[in-house]
Enzyme design. Structure first.
Site, PDB file in Angstrom:
ATOM      1  N   ILE A  75       0.835  -1.411  -0.131  1.00 35.51           N
ATOM      2  CA  ILE A  75      -0.061  -0.138   0.061  1.00 35.51           C
ATOM      3  C   ILE A  75       0.798   1.311  -0.027  1.00 35.51           C
ATOM      4  CG2 ILE A  75      -0.108  -0.129   2.467  1.00 35.51           C
ATOM      5  CD1 ILE A  75      -2.919   1.442   2.072  1.00 35.51           C
ATOM      6  N   ALA A  76       0.506   2.297  -0.979  1.00 32.86           N
ATOM      7  CA  ALA A  76       1.482   3.367  -0.929  1.00 32.86           C
ATOM      8  C   ALA A  76       0.662   4.841  -1.580  1.00 32.86           C
ATOM      9  CB  ALA A  76       2.600   3.112  -1.751  1.00 32.86           C
ATOM     10  N   GLU A 109       2.677  -8.151   6.319  1.00 35.88           N
ATOM     11  CA  GLU A 109       3.696  -7.900   7.048  1.00 35.88           C
ATOM     12  C   GLU A 109       4.068  -6.382   6.967  1.00 35.88           C
ATOM     13  OE1 GLU A 109       4.769 -10.441   4.420  1.00 35.88           O
ATOM     14  OE2 GLU A 109       4.674 -12.147   5.712  1.00 35.88           O
ATOM     15  N   ASN A 114       7.941   1.169  10.873  1.00 32.06           N
ATOM     16  CA  ASN A 114       6.854   1.602  10.006  1.00 32.06           C
ATOM     17  C   ASN A 114       5.684   1.950  10.926  1.00 32.06           C
ATOM     18  OD1 ASN A 114       5.146   2.757   8.291  1.00 32.06           O
ATOM     19  ND2 ASN A 114       5.784   1.154   6.685  1.00 32.06           N
ATOM     20  N   TYR A 121      -3.311   0.335   9.870  1.00 28.02           N
ATOM     21  CA  TYR A 121      -3.878  -1.146   9.798  1.00 28.02           C
ATOM     22  C   TYR A 121      -4.519  -1.277  11.335  1.00 28.02           C
ATOM     23  CZ  TYR A 121      -0.888  -2.204   5.869  1.00 28.02           C
ATOM     24  OH  TYR A 121      -0.204  -2.190   4.826  1.00 28.02           O
TER      25      TYR A 121
HETATM   26  C1  COA Z   1       1.352   4.210   5.382  1.00 26.22           C
HETATM   27  C2  COA Z   1       0.645   5.130   4.164  1.00 26.22           C
HETATM   28  C3  COA Z   1       0.164   4.344   3.109  1.00 26.22           C
HETATM   29  C4  COA Z   1      -0.308   6.107   4.977  1.00 26.22           C
HETATM   30  O1  COA Z   1      -1.248   6.725   3.931  1.00 26.22           O
HETATM   31  P1  COA Z   1      -1.853   7.912   4.382  1.00 26.22           P
HETATM   32  O2  COA Z   1      -2.644   8.495   3.104  1.00 26.22           O
HETATM   33  O3  COA Z   1      -1.143   9.203   4.632  1.00 26.22           O
HETATM   34  O4  COA Z   1      -2.719   7.401   5.450  1.00 26.22           O
HETATM   35  P2  COA Z   1      -4.082   8.368   6.219  1.00 26.22           P
HETATM   36  O5  COA Z   1      -3.932   9.782   5.923  1.00 26.22           O
HETATM   37  O6  COA Z   1      -5.376   7.743   5.469  1.00 26.22           O
HETATM   38  O7  COA Z   1      -4.042   8.071   7.472  1.00 26.22           O
HETATM   39  C5  COA Z   1      -4.841   7.018   8.262  1.00 26.22           C
HETATM   40  C6  COA Z   1      -4.200   6.615   9.793  1.00 26.22           C
HETATM   41  O8  COA Z   1      -3.059   6.034   9.320  1.00 26.22           O
HETATM   42  C7  COA Z   1      -2.276   6.475  10.536  1.00 26.22           C
HETATM   43  N1  COA Z   1      -0.840   7.385  10.023  1.00 26.22           N
HETATM   44  C8  COA Z   1      -0.893   7.504   8.792  1.00 26.22           C
HETATM   45  N2  COA Z   1       0.339   8.217   8.724  1.00 26.22           N
HETATM   46  C9  COA Z   1       0.832   8.418   9.809  1.00 26.22           C
HETATM   47  C10 COA Z   1       2.179   8.936  10.384  1.00 26.22           C
HETATM   48  N3  COA Z   1       2.986   9.492   9.545  1.00 26.22           N
HETATM   49  N4  COA Z   1       2.267   8.636  11.473  1.00 26.22           N
HETATM   50  C11 COA Z   1       1.626   7.976  12.565  1.00 26.22           C
HETATM   51  N5  COA Z   1       0.270   7.563  12.245  1.00 26.22           N
HETATM   52  C12 COA Z   1       0.156   7.801  10.711  1.00 26.22           C
HETATM   53  C13 COA Z   1      -3.180   7.478  11.436  1.00 26.22           C
HETATM   54  O9  COA Z   1      -3.607   6.679  12.507  1.00 26.22           O
HETATM   55  C14 COA Z   1      -3.807   8.058  10.469  1.00 26.22           C
HETATM   56  O10 COA Z   1      -4.975   8.475  10.981  1.00 26.22           O
HETATM   57  P3  COA Z   1      -5.089   9.994  11.444  1.00 26.22           P
HETATM   58  O11 COA Z   1      -4.803  10.952  10.412  1.00 26.22           O
HETATM   59  O12 COA Z   1      -6.546  10.318  11.771  1.00 26.22           O
HETATM   60  O13 COA Z   1      -4.234  10.287  12.583  1.00 26.22           O
HETATM   61  C15 COA Z   1       1.956   6.250   3.849  1.00 26.22           C
HETATM   62  O14 COA Z   1       2.459   6.921   4.713  1.00 26.22           O
HETATM   63  C16 COA Z   1       2.790   5.734   2.760  1.00 26.22           C
HETATM   64  O15 COA Z   1       2.605   5.524   1.564  1.00 26.22           O
HETATM   65  N6  COA Z   1       3.842   5.230   3.373  1.00 26.22           N
HETATM   66  C17 COA Z   1       5.088   4.676   2.597  1.00 26.22           C
HETATM   67  C18 COA Z   1       4.733   3.410   2.025  1.00 26.22           C
HETATM   68  C19 COA Z   1       4.427   2.194   3.341  1.00 26.22           C
HETATM   69  O16 COA Z   1       5.137   2.313   4.193  1.00 26.22           O
HETATM   70  N7  COA Z   1       3.501   1.382   2.785  1.00 26.22           N
HETATM   71  C20 COA Z   1       3.241   0.141   4.024  1.00 26.22           C
HETATM   72  C21 COA Z   1       3.965  -0.941   3.773  1.00 26.22           C
HETATM   73  S1  COA Z   1       3.349  -2.204   4.997  1.00 26.22           S
END
Ligand code: COA
Length: 151
Positions: A75-76, A109, A114, A121
């Site tokens: 997921i990204a 996983e 992270n 999740y």
């Molecule tokens: C993980 C990822 C997909 C989250 O995407 P996102 O669009 O920013 O997520 P959302 O805005 O929907 O956030 C949903 C919830 O996730 C958690 N979250 C997202 N980013 C966060 C951060 N930097 N720190 C802590 N919690 C976080 C929070 O609970 C958040 O809810 P909130 O905004 O109300 O606090 C994004 O950071 C990403 O692409 N990371 C790089 C790739 C990666 O690590 N993928 C996962 C591989 S297992």
């Protein structure tokens, strides 16, 4: 951008150029173009979805179907579009596919470091159930195993 403007759709071959850009921005061991082509061509086993705003790709996620389980592969979200609810929308998209396709449990996983992904999740009912020691080949980091079981 308003989260209501974000559309979730199935990924197809034409999306892969944009997926690769985001993949390279997001991961230290990015998947290749060929891997994505193979993944989405294997529709018996896989489900890949994209998040788009006005047809612009801003995120994606994928899952394998193994018996009655969903295994999230990735997921990204594009770094410029994070913390706007797109990750939430993608996870909901995968959960909804799992429900429709009778996948009663979903697992994944995630790197121990992270916290963002683990929080995301956890918000959707995934719980930590195990650890794979030194799972990631780039830095020897452990993987946390999370499961969401039918509730
Ligand atoms: C993980 C990822 C997909 C989250 O995407 P996102 O669009 O920013 O997520 P959302 O805005 O929907 O956030 C949903 C919830 O996730 C958690 N979250 C997202 N980013 C966060 C951060 N930097 N720190 C802590 N919690 C976080 C929070 O609970 C958040 O809810 P909130 O905004 O109300 O606090 C994004 O950071 C990403 O692409 N990371 C790089 C790739 C990666 O690590 N993928 C996962 C591989 S297992």
């Amino acid at each position: 951008m308003n989260i209501d403007q974000v559309n979730i759709c199935y990924m197809d071959l034409e999306d892969i150029d944009d997926v690769i850009i985001i993949e390279n921005l997001c991961f230290t061991i990015p998947w290749s173009r060929e891997s994505f082509i193979q993944e989405i061509s294997n529709s018996q086993l896989t489900r890949y979805i994209c998040a788009k705003v006005n047809d612009k790709m801003i995120g994606y996620a994928g899952m394998w179907k193994i018996c009655d389980e969903g295994h999230i592969t990735n997921i990204a979200v594009h770094p410029e579009y994070r913390r706007k609810g797109i990750g939430n929308k993608l996870v909901k998209g995968l959960i909804s596919i799992a429900q429709k396709e009778n996948l009663y449990k979903i697992t994944l996983e995630v790197r121990k470091s992270n916290n963002a992904a683990q929080d995301l999740y956890a918000r959707h009912g995934f719980r930590v159930e195990g650890l794979r020691k030194k799972y990631y080949s780039d830095n020897g980091e452990d993987a946390i195993i999370m499961w969401k079981k039918n509730d």
